[in-house]
Write a protein that holds these residues in place. Structure first.
Motif, PDB file in Angstrom:
ATOM      1  N   VAL B  14       0.831  -1.199   0.000  1.00  0.00           N
ATOM      2  CA  VAL B  14       0.000   0.000   0.000  1.00  0.00           C
ATOM      3  C   VAL B  14       0.874   1.260   0.000  1.00  0.00           C
ATOM      4  CG1 VAL B  14      -1.802   1.273   1.211  1.00  0.00           C
ATOM      5  CG2 VAL B  14      -1.878  -1.215   1.157  1.00  0.00           C
ATOM      6  N   SER B 303      -2.742  -2.814  -3.936  1.00  0.00           N
ATOM      7  CA  SER B 303      -1.896  -1.653  -3.718  1.00  0.00           C
ATOM      8  C   SER B 303      -2.580  -0.347  -4.108  1.00  0.00           C
ATOM      9  CB  SER B 303      -0.610  -1.830  -4.534  1.00  0.00           C
ATOM     10  OG  SER B 303       0.148  -0.657  -4.527  1.00  0.00           O
ATOM     11  N   THR B 306      -6.292   0.521  -2.486  1.00  0.00           N
ATOM     12  CA  THR B 306      -6.192   0.937  -1.087  1.00  0.00           C
ATOM     13  C   THR B 306      -5.489   2.287  -0.990  1.00  0.00           C
ATOM     14  OG1 THR B 306      -6.029  -1.403  -0.529  1.00  0.00           O
ATOM     15  CG2 THR B 306      -5.525   0.146   1.212  1.00  0.00           C
TER      16      THR B 306
END
Lengths: 432, 432
Positions: B14, B303, B306
């Motif tokens: 993230v 990734s 979020t």
């Protein structure tokens, strides 16, 4: 504790819902904003008409000035509809530093830019969540929730009447006219359904969404519109057979710096999330470069769902009042408007034609496509009851709108083609 | 023009997405908030590790103080995970008047109340949209979009791993263990999948949603949890046969002043909007008294999805900074927590049992239900390969959890009942 006074323009279906929600939720509103909220004046056409909500008759008035000029009123909620005179009322209210919440898509589609500009100039909020897809907080999601993303595509079922009609046509195989009558009887369609069934209502909402999602001054005139009145049971049956569901879809698509916005009957794969949005429900599918696919689903209209969106906007205004930050949330468009030309709009298409059942007919048709390098994803040929005729159903791979329209023209000129029965855009292939 | 400096805790999946989005969208961020945004310091475990994003190595540090104590940094983005020490870092950051954006559901489920309180005391924002259902702006929708409504029920598919597994089990009829291995190979499940498959991850998200939707201090311990590890192919096949889809569903339900929150494998009618949420996608279905049914659908993890939610929260913080109104958006709970007792939780149930195929067996079973006034919606009886055994599948009408559990107990004690194979909650009947 200061009471906040609200003026209401209109006491129809949505207006009654607003009155009811503000009454029912005083405790929650108190908790959220810290002071009581009261409706002080309501503009109506007829004071003596029987109302579905309990309301003190003394707050009703037929004189708009008593609402928008009342110095005690901080917020005007507009749920009366109409365009020209309603715009003037709201401009007057904004010039008197009153915040505005409106559910009026017709007004926002035509005068949204001017109204938002006037609001900002006067330090006022102008919120309009309820104008698109009633109870679905889509505007808030586009403005705040996806703020950091680049939205490249929105597809919406944003008109409940047409979705109701298409759902019933699809479920029962009934013809359009019959289902329309049923929808009118049940209150899902107006006595004059033109604005819904011709796609204009959906076009207004798509203009509003495109403006926000693409940060560009998209006008109603930029939206290409086709309604559902020509859809036949045969079209729906063939769609089903090929694994598609027919929906009236608003599309706003951005490629590079250019956009297209349209509303038209569209075939979606049965597995696409929009394909299972039934009856009068609405949904907006959003594609963002980073977030990927999201969808927002809910009731598109109705007294209480729409009123919920209106009152949520009112809460937004009141929170801003408490913080002293009204009039600063509108963001002016970031980009110059650039619409795609027909050569730049690409889609798959469904085509159904009746042809003479003779040697060479098929190849003379397919050569029109191959000449323009348009290939086929699916082909279905069936004999027809009428002798010497065959029905051909084609789903193309992606083609430019320009190429496809020219192919249609040339098909029309071919001797072997008896009739082009229908042509629809196909979206969402590759889903699931 | 002042640059806003951000400190990042964590540079995993993230975190890398956050770096990428802030880089890629500088123009849009400038347009939205009027100044440049720059990542000044990033806490990592290993400075020399190869990174998937381009980042100046000089901003990396293994010393958390360099991030949370840097006086130039206004906002801390926490995407490192962990609970106890992460909480301490964020409390320290808040005490230094730094705003916080976090994607950490584990942390928010356990210490959300304390962190939010500390944020408010320090005049800081603490946003956590990314902690529930990644790319879906559900928290914003609950807080703002449905602000004026009374939410009575939320049902969520809030764990992508289990939804991926159940989708594949359902589609290919494969056993749980096999699909889990595939999910691990594809990166949809962790090497240690416990927290996902046992339902704990979903429980944390449901605690956060229930707290917000019901304005009540729901704790993680209040959430009843059952995972998907016991679900068999037979269960899924029988569900299908009866028109149901098996999903791991988080339920938060309010009746009067009392609530229940649970996560458990649940059967939904195939026509329910949640039933067509496939693969790793998430969706949250919300029922509000006024708005009726809405659903929010999108990627639950990953990734960029979020990171989109994280950066949208960052935009929220920065807009508040520009307006000088940080730290005022958190609303303390309106209601005292009151959990429902088992007598107050009502649901339909699916039950599959193996019984001796002998005279009177069926009636001795059904009398256990009728004694407690629990009636049946569907019954299926089939012979089994093993001689003298039959399989009975029952879907009950609504029964209290207490009654149903006592019936299960009594069934277990009956001689004619060989084995209770499975029992699941059934939700959403009457849909569509």
């Amino acid at each position: 504790m200061k009471t906040i006074y609200v003026g209401l323009l209109g006491l129809g279906t949505v207006g009654s819902g607003v009155v009811k929600i503000i009454e029912d939720h005083q405790d929650k509103l108190m908790h959220l904003i810290g002071c009581p909220v009261k409706i002080k004046k309501v503009l109506v056409q007829n004071i003596h008409k029987h109302r579905q909500v309990d309301i003190d008759p003394s707050v009703l008035t037929t004189n708009v000035s008593e609402v928008i000029e009342d110095p005690d009123i901080d917020v005007i909620i507009e749920v009366m509809g109409g365009i020209e005179h309603t715009k003037n009322y709201l401009l007057e209210a904004l010039s008197r530093k009153k915040h505005v919440v409106t559910a009026n898509k017709d007004l926002m589609a035509v005068y949204g830019t001017q109204l938002l500009k006037t609001a900002t100039e006067n330090g006022c909020d102008l919120f309009y969540e309820a104008s698109v897809a009633g109870g679905i907080p889509i505007i808030r999601s586009l403005v705040d929730g996806l703020a950091s993303d680049r939205i490249t595509k929105m597809m919406g079922i944003v008109n409940g009447t047409t979705n109701f009609i298409l759902t019933k046509m699809s479920k029962f195989g009934s013809p359009y006219e019959e289902v329309l009558k049923e929808a009118q009887r049940l209150g899902y369609a107006e006595a004059d359904p033109t604005s819904d069934v011709e796609g204009l209502d959906a076009a207004r909402k798509m203009a509003i969404l495109a403006r926000l999602g693409f940060s560009m001054e998209v006008d109603l005139d930029d939206v290409e519109v086709k309604g559902i009145t020509d859809i036949t049971e045969e079209d729906i049956n063939y769609s089903k057979r090929l694994g598609y569901t027919m929906k009236l879809i608003g599309i706003a698509d951005r490629t590079g710096d250019k956009v297209e916005v349209s509303v038209q009957p569209t075939l979606l794969p049965d597995s696409h999330p929009l394909a299972s949005v039934h009856d009068e429900f609405n949904a907006v599918y959003v594609y963002g470069e980073a977030v990927g696919e999201t969808m927002f689903y809910g009731p598109g209209a109705g007294s209480l769902p729409t009123a919920t969106a209106v009152v949520s906007d009112l809460v937004g205004v009141l929170k801003n009042m408490r913080l002293g930050v009204n009039g600063r949330s509108a963001v002016s468009p970031q980009f110059e408007k650039q619409m795609k030309s027909p050569e730049e709009i690409f889609a798959q298409y469904f085509l159904r034609i009746h042809v003479q059942d003779q040697v060479g007919a098929f190849s003379s048709i397919t050569s029109l496509f191959s000449n323009r390098e348009v290939s086929f994803e699916k082909i279905l040929q069936l004999p027809l009851k009428e002798k010497d005729l065959a029905e051909i159903v084609i789903v193309t791979h992606k083609a430019s709108k320009k190429d496809f329209e020219e192919i249609l023209q040339q098909l029309n000129d071919l001797d072997v083609v008896k009739e082009i029965k229908s042509a629809y855009r196909v979206e969402g292939n590759g889903w699931g």
